[in-house]
Design a protein around this motif. Structure first.
Motif, PDB file in Angstrom:
ATOM      1  N   TRP B 210       0.815  -1.223   0.000  1.00 38.01           N
ATOM      2  CA  TRP B 210       0.000   0.000   0.000  1.00 38.01           C
ATOM      3  C   TRP B 210       0.843   1.265   0.000  1.00 38.01           C
ATOM      4  CZ3 TRP B 210      -4.728  -1.043  -1.424  1.00 38.01           C
ATOM      5  CH2 TRP B 210      -5.225  -2.326  -1.166  1.00 38.01           C
ATOM      6  N   GLU B 211       2.018   1.197   0.582  1.00 35.55           N
ATOM      7  CA  GLU B 211       2.954   2.324   0.569  1.00 35.55           C
ATOM      8  C   GLU B 211       3.301   2.762  -0.852  1.00 35.55           C
ATOM      9  OE1 GLU B 211       5.177   3.957   3.141  1.00 35.55           O
ATOM     10  OE2 GLU B 211       3.159   3.553   3.930  1.00 35.55           O
ATOM     11  N   ALA B 212       3.425   1.778  -1.731  1.00 41.46           N
ATOM     12  CA  ALA B 212       3.873   2.059  -3.098  1.00 41.46           C
ATOM     13  C   ALA B 212       2.757   2.594  -3.990  1.00 41.46           C
ATOM     14  CB  ALA B 212       4.471   0.794  -3.722  1.00 41.46           C
ATOM     15  N   VAL B 213       1.496   2.346  -3.602  1.00 39.63           N
ATOM     16  CA  VAL B 213       0.384   2.755  -4.471  1.00 39.63           C
ATOM     17  C   VAL B 213       0.439   4.265  -4.702  1.00 39.63           C
ATOM     18  CG1 VAL B 213      -2.139   2.921  -4.683  1.00 39.63           C
ATOM     19  CG2 VAL B 213      -1.097   0.833  -3.796  1.00 39.63           C
ATOM     20  N   ARG B 214       0.297   4.656  -5.946  1.00 32.96           N
ATOM     21  CA  ARG B 214       0.392   6.056  -6.342  1.00 32.96           C
ATOM     22  C   ARG B 214      -0.823   6.826  -5.839  1.00 32.96           C
ATOM     23  NH1 ARG B 214       2.992   8.101 -11.085  1.00 32.96           N
ATOM     24  NH2 ARG B 214       3.472   5.963 -11.685  1.00 32.96           N
ATOM     25  N   THR B 215      -0.602   7.953  -5.181  1.00 38.22           N
ATOM     26  CA  THR B 215      -1.737   8.743  -4.702  1.00 38.22           C
ATOM     27  C   THR B 215      -1.992   9.949  -5.596  1.00 38.22           C
ATOM     28  OG1 THR B 215      -0.230   9.912  -3.248  1.00 38.22           O
ATOM     29  CG2 THR B 215      -1.452   8.088  -2.279  1.00 38.22           C
ATOM     30  N   SER B 216      -1.138  10.136  -6.585  1.00 38.71           N
ATOM     31  CA  SER B 216      -1.311  11.284  -7.472  1.00 38.71           C
ATOM     32  C   SER B 216      -2.079  10.882  -8.733  1.00 38.71           C
ATOM     33  CB  SER B 216       0.050  11.869  -7.842  1.00 38.71           C
ATOM     34  OG  SER B 216       0.815  10.895  -8.503  1.00 38.71           O
ATOM     35  N   PHE B 217      -2.607  11.878  -9.396  1.00 35.24           N
ATOM     36  CA  PHE B 217      -3.354  11.710 -10.647  1.00 35.24           C
ATOM     37  C   PHE B 217      -2.362  11.947 -11.788  1.00 35.24           C
ATOM     38  CE2 PHE B 217      -6.005  12.853 -14.172  1.00 35.24           C
ATOM     39  CZ  PHE B 217      -7.283  12.378 -13.920  1.00 35.24           C
ATOM     40  N   VAL B 218      -2.135  10.923 -12.593  1.00 29.31           N
ATOM     41  CA  VAL B 218      -1.164  11.041 -13.678  1.00 29.31           C
ATOM     42  C   VAL B 218      -1.860  11.402 -14.973  1.00 29.31           C
ATOM     43  CG1 VAL B 218       0.285   9.645 -15.203  1.00 29.31           C
ATOM     44  CG2 VAL B 218       0.546   9.465 -12.744  1.00 29.31           C
ATOM     45  N   SER B 219      -1.324  12.367 -15.712  1.00 32.59           N
ATOM     46  CA  SER B 219      -1.774  12.533 -17.086  1.00 32.59           C
ATOM     47  C   SER B 219      -0.581  12.863 -17.965  1.00 32.59           C
ATOM     48  CB  SER B 219      -2.870  13.584 -17.208  1.00 32.59           C
ATOM     49  OG  SER B 219      -2.405  14.822 -16.755  1.00 32.59           O
ATOM     50  N   PHE B 220      -0.696  12.498 -19.213  1.00 32.19           N
ATOM     51  CA  PHE B 220       0.465  12.640 -20.108  1.00 32.19           C
ATOM     52  C   PHE B 220      -0.002  12.825 -21.533  1.00 32.19           C
ATOM     53  CE2 PHE B 220      -0.732   8.211 -20.003  1.00 32.19           C
ATOM     54  CZ  PHE B 220      -0.757   7.905 -21.337  1.00 32.19           C
ATOM     55  N   ASP B 221       0.888  13.370 -22.344  1.00 35.99           N
ATOM     56  CA  ASP B 221       0.636  13.462 -23.770  1.00 35.99           C
ATOM     57  C   ASP B 221       1.900  12.993 -24.479  1.00 35.99           C
ATOM     58  OD1 ASP B 221       0.310  14.310 -26.467  1.00 35.99           O
ATOM     59  OD2 ASP B 221      -1.211  15.741 -25.821  1.00 35.99           O
ATOM     60  N   LEU B 222       1.811  11.831 -25.124  1.00 35.86           N
ATOM     61  CA  LEU B 222       3.009  11.222 -25.711  1.00 35.86           C
ATOM     62  C   LEU B 222       3.484  11.947 -26.957  1.00 35.86           C
ATOM     63  CD1 LEU B 222       2.464   7.350 -25.411  1.00 35.86           C
ATOM     64  CD2 LEU B 222       4.429   8.625 -24.537  1.00 35.86           C
TER      65      LEU B 222
ATOM     66  N   PHE C 220      12.027   6.431 -15.742  1.00 34.56           N
ATOM     67  CA  PHE C 220      10.891   6.370 -14.815  1.00 34.56           C
ATOM     68  C   PHE C 220      11.014   5.138 -13.933  1.00 34.56           C
ATOM     69  CE2 PHE C 220       9.791   3.942 -18.534  1.00 34.56           C
ATOM     70  CZ  PHE C 220       9.311   2.775 -17.979  1.00 34.56           C
ATOM     71  N   ASP C 221      10.329   5.197 -12.807  1.00 33.04           N
ATOM     72  CA  ASP C 221      10.229   4.022 -11.952  1.00 33.04           C
ATOM     73  C   ASP C 221       8.756   3.881 -11.566  1.00 33.04           C
ATOM     74  OD1 ASP C 221      10.208   2.200  -9.788  1.00 33.04           O
ATOM     75  OD2 ASP C 221      12.346   2.574  -9.474  1.00 33.04           O
ATOM     76  N   LEU C 222       8.100   2.849 -12.094  1.00 30.59           N
ATOM     77  CA  LEU C 222       6.653   2.711 -11.906  1.00 30.59           C
ATOM     78  C   LEU C 222       6.291   2.306 -10.484  1.00 30.59           C
ATOM     79  CD1 LEU C 222       5.281   0.989 -15.146  1.00 30.59           C
ATOM     80  CD2 LEU C 222       4.525   3.150 -14.181  1.00 30.59           C
ATOM     81  N   TRP C 223       7.211   1.622  -9.786  1.00 34.22           N
ATOM     82  CA  TRP C 223       6.886   1.199  -8.417  1.00 34.22           C
ATOM     83  C   TRP C 223       7.083   2.363  -7.455  1.00 34.22           C
ATOM     84  CZ3 TRP C 223       4.730  -3.593  -8.369  1.00 34.22           C
ATOM     85  CH2 TRP C 223       4.391  -4.119  -7.134  1.00 34.22           C
ATOM     86  N   ARG C 224       8.076   3.187  -7.760  1.00 33.91           N
ATOM     87  CA  ARG C 224       8.364   4.331  -6.886  1.00 33.91           C
ATOM     88  C   ARG C 224       7.754   5.625  -7.375  1.00 33.91           C
ATOM     89  NH1 ARG C 224      13.921   1.394  -6.949  1.00 33.91           N
ATOM     90  NH2 ARG C 224      13.816   0.368  -4.911  1.00 33.91           N
ATOM     91  N   ASN C 225       6.939   5.542  -8.422  1.00 37.42           N
ATOM     92  CA  ASN C 225       6.190   6.706  -8.907  1.00 37.42           C
ATOM     93  C   ASN C 225       7.102   7.875  -9.277  1.00 37.42           C
ATOM     94  OD1 ASN C 225       3.831   5.186  -8.267  1.00 37.42           O
ATOM     95  ND2 ASN C 225       4.083   5.797  -6.137  1.00 37.42           N
ATOM     96  N   GLN C 226       8.179   7.571  -9.974  1.00 35.90           N
ATOM     97  CA  GLN C 226       9.091   8.616 -10.455  1.00 35.90           C
ATOM     98  C   GLN C 226       9.010   8.715 -11.982  1.00 35.90           C
ATOM     99  OE1 GLN C 226      12.678   6.753  -8.839  1.00 35.90           O
ATOM    100  NE2 GLN C 226      12.939   8.494  -7.455  1.00 35.90           N
ATOM    101  N   TYR C 227       9.231   9.918 -12.489  1.00 40.39           N
ATOM    102  CA  TYR C 227       9.305  10.134 -13.935  1.00 40.39           C
ATOM    103  C   TYR C 227      10.180  11.356 -14.159  1.00 40.39           C
ATOM    104  CZ  TYR C 227       7.661  10.486 -18.801  1.00 40.39           C
ATOM    105  OH  TYR C 227       7.572  10.509 -20.183  1.00 40.39           O
ATOM    106  N   THR C 228      11.262  11.227 -14.909  1.00 37.44           N
ATOM    107  CA  THR C 228      12.106  12.383 -15.199  1.00 37.44           C
ATOM    108  C   THR C 228      12.403  12.440 -16.674  1.00 37.44           C
ATOM    109  OG1 THR C 228      13.606  11.119 -13.810  1.00 37.44           O
ATOM    110  CG2 THR C 228      13.931  13.519 -13.898  1.00 37.44           C
ATOM    111  N   SER C 229      12.649  13.628 -17.102  1.00 37.12           N
ATOM    112  CA  SER C 229      12.885  13.882 -18.502  1.00 37.12           C
ATOM    113  C   SER C 229      14.075  14.859 -18.531  1.00 37.12           C
ATOM    114  CB  SER C 229      11.552  14.450 -18.988  1.00 37.12           C
ATOM    115  OG  SER C 229      11.597  14.950 -20.223  1.00 37.12           O
ATOM    116  N   LEU C 230      15.208  14.387 -19.077  1.00 41.52           N
ATOM    117  CA  LEU C 230      16.436  15.188 -19.024  1.00 41.52           C
ATOM    118  C   LEU C 230      16.763  15.829 -20.361  1.00 41.52           C
ATOM    119  CD1 LEU C 230      18.871  12.823 -17.112  1.00 41.52           C
ATOM    120  CD2 LEU C 230      17.267  14.494 -16.178  1.00 41.52           C
ATOM    121  N   LYS C 231      17.080  17.098 -20.330  1.00 46.37           N
ATOM    122  CA  LYS C 231      17.563  17.757 -21.548  1.00 46.37           C
ATOM    123  C   LYS C 231      18.940  17.207 -21.876  1.00 46.37           C
ATOM    124  CE  LYS C 231      15.285  22.133 -20.706  1.00 46.37           C
ATOM    125  NZ  LYS C 231      15.557  22.847 -19.452  1.00 46.37           N
TER     126      LYS C 231
END
Lengths: 77, 339, 339, 77
Positions: B210-222, C220-231
């Motif tokens: 449960w610690e790992a579950v994302r609490t934020s709302f993700v949105s993206f545009d590829l 990105f790390d999907l378990w740790r809810n990270q996403y970075t984009s480097l110039k």
């Protein structure tokens, strides 16, 4: 001044991803109305608003320097 | 080490214990379109104990561009999506108990399925069904994972009862005219990215991390290279009728559902949406025209040709689908256009 | 409107003209493992004119957890991945010309394939082959899309000759001991998210929307809810031997490749990596032990039991694979552990 | 002060995602050496470094307030 970011079809309606305006002192709801009128944005009442990457309700007041983002929930799947 | 899942067990977030948990869980996937087929494949490969997938639709040629379980043969046999999905999922992993239902995800049907479900995956294409899932989630205390996409734009949010805001907190009312893949198009990378987020969240929930579950709302545009993650704590609405103190689960009430009725003696179905309210026929007409549909109309109604059917849409969102007596098919057509 | 691709044509980034372009392009996918099978499926569904996919490996049970084109039947038939992939891709879309090669992606083989290729997709599991792809890309002016993942961590970067830095600029030397899915594990959402990025970039390149191509390095790390984009502008290295002014394409030189030799009269293959340099046998031993491998060793070498084979690894990265005479199989085993 | 972010197995080695240290005036290479010693980080010579979300080479000098990130290229696929 405030940066305002538009996502998805809102971006298409506005014609760019980012605009800079002075919205400080206005509520989110007032800003939505203003932008709806200016850019003919569709259905802004259902669009999610974020201030500085945090969800904001329509009655939240915008401060100088705040970054606003409008994210329309979509239904496709 | 169980050879089949060895690479998943090696991952520190899962391990042997996590794999054991995954093996004993039940996932309910609502929809077997683009999001549903992708979610189902990943969770089947991951070795989830039991997967139930429900869908009311048939495989069509235009699905193959993004719906990963289906082949040209499924199209030519006109298989229901649930049946075609089941066939492929069984060939992928015979360890998993697959239950596929060709049915409409109504409150009644979902309430019957929910009892031993550990997490629900949203793979629907309309907000009405999502609101039903949301109420079921709150009423039976089962997490669900919202996912949606149009064009190159997608989003996901994990809804954990008692912890996160719910979809009704966020939307307050159902958007009547959400963008759908039938109006805004869709590319398959967008679908896959939503699925990545949904299945990662599902795995966290299944292994009870449960610690790992994302609490934020993700949105993206590829296509536009955007990715945002919003903190959602403030979105929780105390007066929410789905998750607040005085909750009524409004979307489980038949009164609030889209009604479809076969009109007597005519090859026509009437669709009456739950939240009547004016829609902009002018904007809708412009949009449909630009998509290549044949549209005629006046200030009171629009008439749209759609293959062998014709849909007449009124200002209040009500519509007549001419050329069919099939209630579910008519509702599908309606929600394709009106979201 | 072409019904099959109608939802893709509706997307404003593609349109009818974009679909026409996609139809006339050739994509080369190097590897048919997790990234390769997912990339191939998406691009096949998207209606790319011609797809070539090359892989040296066979379908094994432990692949099914994340390699989306394969079924239990492919495992029991021990099909080469390229052959199994071809069979499924053809069932998905008979419009696409699929060419599947069961072969090692050496410089010679890739140089022969490259002539009419519009973009290469990296779906390999080791840096040595990526450096070969990188040199081919620069020499023949063909973009490629780096993608990699371990556990819940993934990354992607689009490499456009003459525009972005290349992989050699970024890494300068090949990391000898990169994390692989055989040492760090992998979950399938991570794979899918890398694929989403790779295929979105591929579609942009195929429709020639160069403005939209991502110039940043995504991780990105999907378990740790990270996403970075480097110039990445500053990563461009003027003295780079792959993309600089005095370029030599060093990884196309046979001298710089991993060499495998069958040792005469013994059921053993010797692997000699290209960039000899000390590796930490102690750290490797600890890692392999924690993964459940049987490991024995002394300060000069490690011996690891791997099913029917045994691998002996020396400090300089050289290894003996006992129990096989198959050069390609031995190299596969080696790179699984040493990346 | 500087925030230093670790990704993938570097995070596991350090035990947390983020540390705060004073690295201003040091080069990226010097910081790498220091951290390698302190946390026994593996193979830092092949790890990519970013300063404020932009690629940085080993001889770049860190300023006060810079956010550093270490991202190890991985080879799985």
């Amino acid at each position: 001044m405030n940066k305002v970011l538009f996502f998805a079809h809102l971006r298409d309606a506005v014609g760019k991803e980012l605009i800079e305006i002075n919205a400080s002192g206005k509520t989110v709801g007032e800003l939505k109305e203003e932008l709806t009128e200016k850019y003919h944005l569709p259905r802004m009442e259902t669009v999610m608003t974020a201030i500085n990457e945090e969800f904001a309700s329509n009655d939240e007041v915008i401060q100088d320097g705040d970054e606003i983002a409008f994210i329309p929930p979509v239904s496709g799947g | 080490m169980n050879e089949r899942y060895s690479r998943q067990i090696l991952f520190s977030g899962i391990g042997r214990e996590g794999q054991e948990k995954i093996r004993n869980k039940h996932v309910l996937i609502i929809g077997a379109g683009a999001l549903g087929s992708g979610n189902a494949e990943i969770l089947t490969r991951a070795g989830v104990g039991k997967i139930t997938i429900i869908d009311r639709d048939y495989v069509e040629l235009s699905n193959l561009q993004r719906q990963q379980l289906y082949t040209e043969e499924d199209v030519s046999e006109k298989l229901p999506k649930a049946a075609a999905a089941e066939k492929r999922l069984r060939a992928i992993n015979s360890d998993v108990e697959i239950r596929a239902l060709v049915d409409d995800a109504t409150p009644e049907v979902l309430e019957e399925l929910i009892s031993d479900v550990d997490v629900m995956i949203d793979a629907t294409d309309n907000f009405e069904t999502r609101m039903v899932i949301n109420d079921i989630s709150q009423k039976y205390n089962v997490p669900w994972i919202y996912g949606a996409c149009v064009g190159s734009f997608g989003m996901s949010f994990s809804i954990i009862p008692g912890k996160t805001p719910c979809l009704n907190c966020l939307l307050r009312t159902i958007p009547l005219q959400g963008m759908t893949c039938d109006t805004g198009g869709i590319i398959s990378p967008t679908v896959q990215m939503v699925i990545s987020h949904q299945t990662a969240e599902a795995l966290k929930i299944l292994v009870e991390d449960w610690e790992a579950v994302r609490t934020s709302f993700v949105s993206f545009d590829l296509w536009r290279n955007q990715y945002t993650s919003l903190k959602m704590g403030k979105a929780k609405f105390a007066g929410c009728l789905s998750c607040g103190e005085d909750r009524t689960y409004p979307y489980l009430d038949r009164e609030n559902m889209t009604k479809s009725t076969v009109l007597c003696g005519r090859d026509t179905v009437q669709i009456r949406p739950s939240n009547l309210g004016k829609i902009s026929l002018e904007r809708l007409a412009t949009q449909l025209l630009s998509l290549g549909y044949k549209v005629k109309g006046n200030p009171y109604l629009l008439s749209v040709e759609m293959g062998s059917e014709r849909m007449v849409i009124f200002q209040d969102g009500r519509a007549l689908i001419h050329g069919t007596k099939d209630l579910i098919h008519a509702k599908t057509i309606y929600q394709r256009i009106l979201g």
